[in-house]
Design a protein around this motif. Sequence first.
Motif, short mmCIF file in Angstrom:
data_model
loop_
_atom_site.label_atom_id
_atom_site.label_comp_id
_atom_site.label_asym_id
_atom_site.label_seq_id
_atom_site.Cartn_x
_atom_site.Cartn_y
_atom_site.Cartn_z
N ILE A 274 42.93 31.32 48.03
CA ILE A 274 42.08 32.42 47.57
C ILE A 274 40.61 32.23 47.98
O ILE A 274 39.76 33.03 47.61
CB ILE A 274 42.18 32.64 46.05
CG1 ILE A 274 41.69 31.41 45.27
CG2 ILE A 274 43.60 33.01 45.66
CD1 ILE A 274 41.51 31.67 43.78
N PRO B 242 47.13 36.39 52.48
CA PRO B 242 47.51 36.40 51.06
C PRO B 242 49.01 36.50 50.84
O PRO B 242 49.76 37.01 51.69
CB PRO B 242 46.79 37.66 50.53
CG PRO B 242 46.64 38.54 51.72
CD PRO B 242 46.43 37.61 52.89
N SER C 101 37.63 32.49 50.72
CA SER C 101 37.44 33.41 51.84
C SER C 101 35.95 33.53 52.15
O SER C 101 35.09 33.18 51.34
CB SER C 101 37.99 34.80 51.50
OG SER C 101 37.25 35.39 50.44
N SER D 298 43.18 39.22 45.25
CA SER D 298 42.46 38.02 45.69
C SER D 298 41.31 37.64 44.77
O SER D 298 40.68 36.59 44.98
CB SER D 298 41.91 38.23 47.11
OG SER D 298 42.96 38.43 48.02
N ARG E 62 40.16 33.62 56.09
CA ARG E 62 40.86 33.17 54.88
C ARG E 62 42.28 32.75 55.25
O ARG E 62 42.66 32.76 56.42
CB ARG E 62 40.91 34.28 53.83
CG ARG E 62 41.65 35.55 54.30
CD ARG E 62 42.01 36.46 53.14
NE ARG E 62 42.88 35.77 52.20
CZ ARG E 62 43.04 36.16 50.93
NH1 ARG E 62 42.39 37.23 50.48
NH2 ARG E 62 43.84 35.50 50.14
#
Length: 466
Positions: free
Chosen positions: A355, A258, A357, A319, A255
Amino acid sequence: MTEIGTRSVTGAALDALADGFRGELVTPDHPGYEDHRRVWNGSIDRRPALIARCVGVADVIAAVRFGRERALPVAVRGGGHSFPGLSVVDDGLVVDLSLMRGTRVDPAGATVRAQAGVLLGELDHETQAFGLAVPSGIVTHTGIAGLTLGGGIGWLMRKHGLTIDRLRSVDLVTAAGDLVHADAEENPDLFWGVRGGGGNFGVVTEFEYALERVGPIVLAGPTMWEVEHAGPVMRFYRDWIAEAPDELMTMLVVRRAPTIPAVPPEIQGRRVVVVVSCYAGDVADGERVLAPLRAHRPPLLDLCRPQPYLAHQALLDPSFRPGWWYYVRSHDLAGLTDPVVDVFAEMGPQVVSPITSVGVFHLGGAVARVPADATAFGGRASGHTVNINGNARTPHEFDVEKDWARRFSEALAPHAVGAYSNFLMEEGPDRVRRSYGANFGRLQELKRRWDPDNVFHLNQNIPPAA
């Protein structure tokens, strides 16, 4: 007269349902309708004709009978967290259990009873007060009902099994509107079916679980590297987990890093490959087990540390916020072969959304030691479950993310050995059948007995045997 879809229901009929209904009946002209029809996945935009917000079993019975008598499509909502939005329906009835939030822990007996509207974080809050836990999922605002009925994978499963492996009994309202109890002695076939067979057999109103001693402090958290190192990291990871003790549960994630306070600003947004760990045992033992992972290649960031189990359970909440747009594809894998690793190494650098993943759950351990036919769950022999999320915070970004998820899924498909039903979208009967494998025929017979008219078909549906 109130129009319900293409069917007309007299005001007297609705009045009759309302008489004695302790919860709330929400129709399209109700001031709270827009809020109550929304579910976690913001890409779902359905308009039910009636939402029956139940506060007890009697309400559930009345709502199910009302829907069946009028041949309405019936959706059942617990936490409203299903990826394809199966807890809401156009022009039909939603049996909404979200007000049924009672939880009762028996510390001496190490059990807990929880109503069907309880969320994972709420269950954890009550059980961790006594240093106990039910193996459950990875996002605290997930409902226990859908998670449990599909199997329940999470941070404790390699040590303590799936959520269904700790399930001791259920109370369930059938398609006929009758309340039944199911456990190992009473209605054992039904109890077998609800442990993995989803909401196909009725509306579960209460769950009873056996608890395990967990925490309150666990060694847990993410360790991340630049995505350019995905290939070597995954190959090391594959060999390292082959000898992992049951106490260690890991999820490999690709990903963008974050945007949260724990991640330094200079790392936020960078494409990364992450190993998220949770060691359900002594922290010092966990440090020794995790040492090779930290030593094989210097990480970009290491946030794996002793922390409260409750904090780790909430790690991924930022997330997966309610209202964002979610699209998922999923496969079970036997192992992380070189061709599988090559797919991740190719697709990982293409992640666009912050966001989006892909998560790879490590199975085995206690999950695999339960016989494949002991419960309806169909993936016990798999090595990993892959959850490919093409997610977006706004609708105009969504098509790009869905396309990435589909391409990733297509590249993994030749290596797949099944799928986890809780991670399916509306993909058709072949995918559902494959997710249950050899258990599917028995599930169809069970469906014929408990729901021969397929009243409960808004799910990963198992049609009744002919």
